[in-house]
Design a protein around this motif. Sequence first.
Motif, PDB file in Angstrom:
ATOM      1  N   LEU A  28       0.849  -1.180   0.000  1.00  0.00           N
ATOM      2  CA  LEU A  28       0.000   0.000   0.000  1.00  0.00           C
ATOM      3  C   LEU A  28       0.884   1.229   0.000  1.00  0.00           C
ATOM      4  CD1 LEU A  28      -1.397   0.719   3.522  1.00  0.00           C
ATOM      5  CD2 LEU A  28      -0.083  -1.331   3.099  1.00  0.00           C
ATOM      6  N   CYS A  29       0.346   2.317  -0.563  1.00  0.00           N
ATOM      7  CA  CYS A  29       1.108   3.565  -0.633  1.00  0.00           C
ATOM      8  C   CYS A  29       0.355   4.703   0.037  1.00  0.00           C
ATOM      9  CB  CYS A  29       1.419   3.911  -2.090  1.00  0.00           C
ATOM     10  SG  CYS A  29       2.634   2.799  -2.827  1.00  0.00           S
ATOM     11  N   GLU A  30      -0.321   4.386   1.100  1.00  0.00           N
ATOM     12  CA  GLU A  30      -0.978   5.380   1.937  1.00  0.00           C
ATOM     13  C   GLU A  30      -0.799   4.929   3.376  1.00  0.00           C
ATOM     14  OE1 GLU A  30      -5.571   3.891   1.975  1.00  0.00           O
ATOM     15  OE2 GLU A  30      -4.907   4.972   0.192  1.00  0.00           O
ATOM     16  N   PRO A  31      -1.105   5.780   4.326  1.00  0.00           N
ATOM     17  CA  PRO A  31      -0.942   5.348   5.716  1.00  0.00           C
ATOM     18  C   PRO A  31      -1.797   4.106   6.013  1.00  0.00           C
ATOM     19  CG  PRO A  31      -1.249   7.721   5.603  1.00  0.00           C
ATOM     20  CD  PRO A  31      -1.519   7.181   4.228  1.00  0.00           C
ATOM     21  N   PRO A  32      -1.246   3.158   6.739  1.00  0.00           N
ATOM     22  CA  PRO A  32      -2.017   1.955   7.048  1.00  0.00           C
ATOM     23  C   PRO A  32      -3.165   2.271   8.004  1.00  0.00           C
ATOM     24  CG  PRO A  32       0.042   1.943   8.253  1.00  0.00           C
ATOM     25  CD  PRO A  32       0.084   3.117   7.324  1.00  0.00           C
ATOM     26  N   ARG A  33      -4.306   1.632   7.745  1.00  0.00           N
ATOM     27  CA  ARG A  33      -5.422   1.677   8.696  1.00  0.00           C
ATOM     28  C   ARG A  33      -5.436   0.324   9.386  1.00  0.00           C
ATOM     29  NH1 ARG A  33     -10.383   1.871   6.520  1.00  0.00           N
ATOM     30  NH2 ARG A  33      -9.669   1.606   4.399  1.00  0.00           N
ATOM     31  N   LEU A  34      -5.307   0.334  10.700  1.00  0.00           N
ATOM     32  CA  LEU A  34      -5.240  -0.895  11.472  1.00  0.00           C
ATOM     33  C   LEU A  34      -6.518  -1.052  12.283  1.00  0.00           C
ATOM     34  CD1 LEU A  34      -1.532  -0.441  12.510  1.00  0.00           C
ATOM     35  CD2 LEU A  34      -2.428  -1.911  10.694  1.00  0.00           C
ATOM     36  N   GLU A  35      -6.888  -2.301  12.526  1.00  0.00           N
ATOM     37  CA  GLU A  35      -8.172  -2.563  13.173  1.00  0.00           C
ATOM     38  C   GLU A  35      -8.239  -2.062  14.614  1.00  0.00           C
ATOM     39  OE1 GLU A  35     -11.446  -5.967  13.283  1.00  0.00           O
ATOM     40  OE2 GLU A  35      -9.442  -6.712  13.667  1.00  0.00           O
ATOM     41  N   ASP A  36      -7.151  -2.200  15.351  1.00  0.00           N
ATOM     42  CA  ASP A  36      -7.178  -1.822  16.763  1.00  0.00           C
ATOM     43  C   ASP A  36      -5.770  -1.479  17.234  1.00  0.00           C
ATOM     44  OD1 ASP A  36      -5.916  -4.327  17.139  1.00  0.00           O
ATOM     45  OD2 ASP A  36      -7.810  -5.313  17.569  1.00  0.00           O
ATOM     46  N   SER A  37      -5.627  -1.284  18.526  1.00  0.00           N
ATOM     47  CA  SER A  37      -4.340  -0.850  19.075  1.00  0.00           C
ATOM     48  C   SER A  37      -3.264  -1.928  19.034  1.00  0.00           C
ATOM     49  CB  SER A  37      -4.517  -0.360  20.515  1.00  0.00           C
ATOM     50  OG  SER A  37      -4.983  -1.420  21.332  1.00  0.00           O
ATOM     51  N   TYR A  38      -3.618  -3.178  18.756  1.00  0.00           N
ATOM     52  CA  TYR A  38      -2.601  -4.229  18.622  1.00  0.00           C
ATOM     53  C   TYR A  38      -1.736  -4.001  17.384  1.00  0.00           C
ATOM     54  CZ  TYR A  38      -4.710  -7.055  22.295  1.00  0.00           C
ATOM     55  OH  TYR A  38      -5.179  -7.510  23.492  1.00  0.00           O
ATOM     56  N   GLY A  39      -2.282  -3.334  16.367  1.00  0.00           N
ATOM     57  CA  GLY A  39      -1.516  -3.018  15.162  1.00  0.00           C
ATOM     58  C   GLY A  39      -1.148  -4.221  14.322  1.00  0.00           C
ATOM     59  N   ASP A  40      -1.911  -5.315  14.423  1.00  0.00           N
ATOM     60  CA  ASP A  40      -1.563  -6.538  13.703  1.00  0.00           C
ATOM     61  C   ASP A  40      -2.578  -6.947  12.641  1.00  0.00           C
ATOM     62  OD1 ASP A  40      -3.615  -7.306  15.386  1.00  0.00           O
ATOM     63  OD2 ASP A  40      -2.485  -8.887  16.404  1.00  0.00           O
ATOM     64  N   THR A  41      -3.549  -6.075  12.361  1.00  0.00           N
ATOM     65  CA  THR A  41      -4.567  -6.391  11.356  1.00  0.00           C
ATOM     66  C   THR A  41      -4.772  -5.183  10.456  1.00  0.00           C
ATOM     67  OG1 THR A  41      -5.649  -7.880  12.925  1.00  0.00           O
ATOM     68  CG2 THR A  41      -6.908  -7.230  10.977  1.00  0.00           C
ATOM     69  N   LEU A  42      -4.402  -5.322   9.189  1.00  0.00           N
ATOM     70  CA  LEU A  42      -4.492  -4.251   8.200  1.00  0.00           C
ATOM     71  C   LEU A  42      -5.877  -4.235   7.557  1.00  0.00           C
ATOM     72  CD1 LEU A  42      -2.826  -2.083   6.596  1.00  0.00           C
ATOM     73  CD2 LEU A  42      -2.383  -3.908   4.923  1.00  0.00           C
ATOM     74  N   LEU A  43      -6.430  -3.046   7.408  1.00  0.00           N
ATOM     75  CA  LEU A  43      -7.761  -2.895   6.817  1.00  0.00           C
ATOM     76  C   LEU A  43      -7.736  -2.340   5.395  1.00  0.00           C
ATOM     77  CD1 LEU A  43      -9.590  -1.316   9.890  1.00  0.00           C
ATOM     78  CD2 LEU A  43      -9.529  -3.736   9.214  1.00  0.00           C
ATOM     79  N   ASN A  44      -6.615  -1.763   4.954  1.00  0.00           N
ATOM     80  CA  ASN A  44      -6.603  -1.071   3.659  1.00  0.00           C
ATOM     81  C   ASN A  44      -5.477  -1.507   2.713  1.00  0.00           C
ATOM     82  OD1 ASN A  44      -4.692   0.213   5.381  1.00  0.00           O
ATOM     83  ND2 ASN A  44      -4.845   2.115   4.195  1.00  0.00           N
ATOM     84  N   PRO A  45      -5.395  -2.798   2.400  1.00  0.00           N
ATOM     85  CA  PRO A  45      -4.383  -3.198   1.410  1.00  0.00           C
ATOM     86  C   PRO A  45      -4.750  -2.646   0.036  1.00  0.00           C
ATOM     87  CG  PRO A  45      -5.914  -4.991   1.776  1.00  0.00           C
ATOM     88  CD  PRO A  45      -6.260  -3.909   2.781  1.00  0.00           C
ATOM     89  N   ALA A  46      -3.755  -2.273  -0.744  1.00  0.00           N
ATOM     90  CA  ALA A  46      -3.990  -1.799  -2.109  1.00  0.00           C
ATOM     91  C   ALA A  46      -3.709  -2.905  -3.131  1.00  0.00           C
ATOM     92  CB  ALA A  46      -3.129  -0.584  -2.401  1.00  0.00           C
ATOM     93  N   VAL A  47      -2.670  -3.708  -2.851  1.00  0.00           N
ATOM     94  CA  VAL A  47      -2.290  -4.812  -3.739  1.00  0.00           C
ATOM     95  C   VAL A  47      -2.045  -6.039  -2.863  1.00  0.00           C
ATOM     96  CG1 VAL A  47      -0.667  -5.649  -5.486  1.00  0.00           C
ATOM     97  CG2 VAL A  47      -1.190  -3.207  -5.348  1.00  0.00           C
ATOM     98  N   ILE A  48      -2.607  -7.169  -3.275  1.00  0.00           N
ATOM     99  CA  ILE A  48      -2.380  -8.432  -2.578  1.00  0.00           C
ATOM    100  C   ILE A  48      -1.798  -9.430  -3.568  1.00  0.00           C
ATOM    101  CG2 ILE A  48      -3.502 -10.433  -1.500  1.00  0.00           C
ATOM    102  CD1 ILE A  48      -5.443  -8.517  -0.157  1.00  0.00           C
ATOM    103  N   PHE A  49      -0.736 -10.111  -3.129  1.00  0.00           N
ATOM    104  CA  PHE A  49      -0.109 -11.178  -3.904  1.00  0.00           C
ATOM    105  C   PHE A  49      -0.348 -12.498  -3.177  1.00  0.00           C
ATOM    106  CE2 PHE A  49       2.269  -7.401  -4.781  1.00  0.00           C
ATOM    107  CZ  PHE A  49       2.737  -7.508  -6.080  1.00  0.00           C
ATOM    108  N   GLU A  50      -0.764 -13.511  -3.900  1.00  0.00           N
ATOM    109  CA  GLU A  50      -0.857 -14.866  -3.360  1.00  0.00           C
ATOM    110  C   GLU A  50      -0.053 -15.787  -4.271  1.00  0.00           C
ATOM    111  OE1 GLU A  50      -1.989 -15.727  -0.539  1.00  0.00           O
ATOM    112  OE2 GLU A  50      -3.705 -14.488   0.017  1.00  0.00           O
ATOM    113  N   VAL A  51       0.843 -16.560  -3.685  1.00  0.00           N
ATOM    114  CA  VAL A  51       1.593 -17.570  -4.433  1.00  0.00           C
ATOM    115  C   VAL A  51       0.789 -18.862  -4.322  1.00  0.00           C
ATOM    116  CG1 VAL A  51       3.760 -18.833  -4.615  1.00  0.00           C
ATOM    117  CG2 VAL A  51       3.780 -16.411  -3.960  1.00  0.00           C
ATOM    118  N   LEU A  52       0.433 -19.407  -5.471  1.00  0.00           N
ATOM    119  CA  LEU A  52      -0.461 -20.560  -5.515  1.00  0.00           C
ATOM    120  C   LEU A  52       0.280 -21.869  -5.257  1.00  0.00           C
ATOM    121  CD1 LEU A  52      -2.416 -19.585  -8.747  1.00  0.00           C
ATOM    122  CD2 LEU A  52      -3.079 -19.144  -6.369  1.00  0.00           C
ATOM    123  N   SER A  53      -0.335 -22.703  -4.461  1.00  0.00           N
ATOM    124  CA  SER A  53       0.156 -24.066  -4.274  1.00  0.00           C
ATOM    125  C   SER A  53      -1.013 -24.993  -4.561  1.00  0.00           C
ATOM    126  CB  SER A  53       0.662 -24.267  -2.850  1.00  0.00           C
ATOM    127  OG  SER A  53      -0.405 -24.194  -1.933  1.00  0.00           O
TER     128      SER A  53
END
Length: 192
Positions: free
Chosen positions: A87-112
Amino acid sequence: MSPLAQPRYTPERYLALERASDHKSELINGQIYAMTGASFVHNTIVGNILTSLRNRLRNRGCSVLSNDMRVKASHTVMYTYPDVVALCEPPRLEDSYGDTLLNPAVIFEVLSESTERHDRGEKFAHYRRIESLREYILISQNMIRVERFVRHGDHWVFNDISDLADSLRIDTLGCEISLAEIYEQVDFSAAE
């Protein structure tokens, strides 16, 4: 135990369990799914993408995150760990733990073999509901093939690339990565 007999988890209960756990799991439709380890080839591809993106996006205010960053699809209440998120903007996080991102811009998944159907189907259905998501990129670990889905309004436009001499254009991030970089040091015989 069949899926119907399994308990349904609220996001709050899932997060409490996840944050206390030694292993990662996903929450989809109220069900918790344990995540398995990834192959050498899978990890090589993820590392190549992370390195390439970080080099290109340095000093541009963008973030490139590995599969330890949990992402939430708020409208469908899915929590998952994509292979790479950018992402190229400030991250929006779900809560004060800071471990859950709400605003990804690009997601990559490597397929298995074990995740491909899910990554293409149900997971992408959840991802499409994330308003900030602009591109979804699937990368094969068994052959040279990158599939790119780009949001255009309410529609997603698909294209694929399968020539090692070509590049993956990521408009949302304003950069390109060659397939040669993505597949650097990948031995496809090791993926089998």
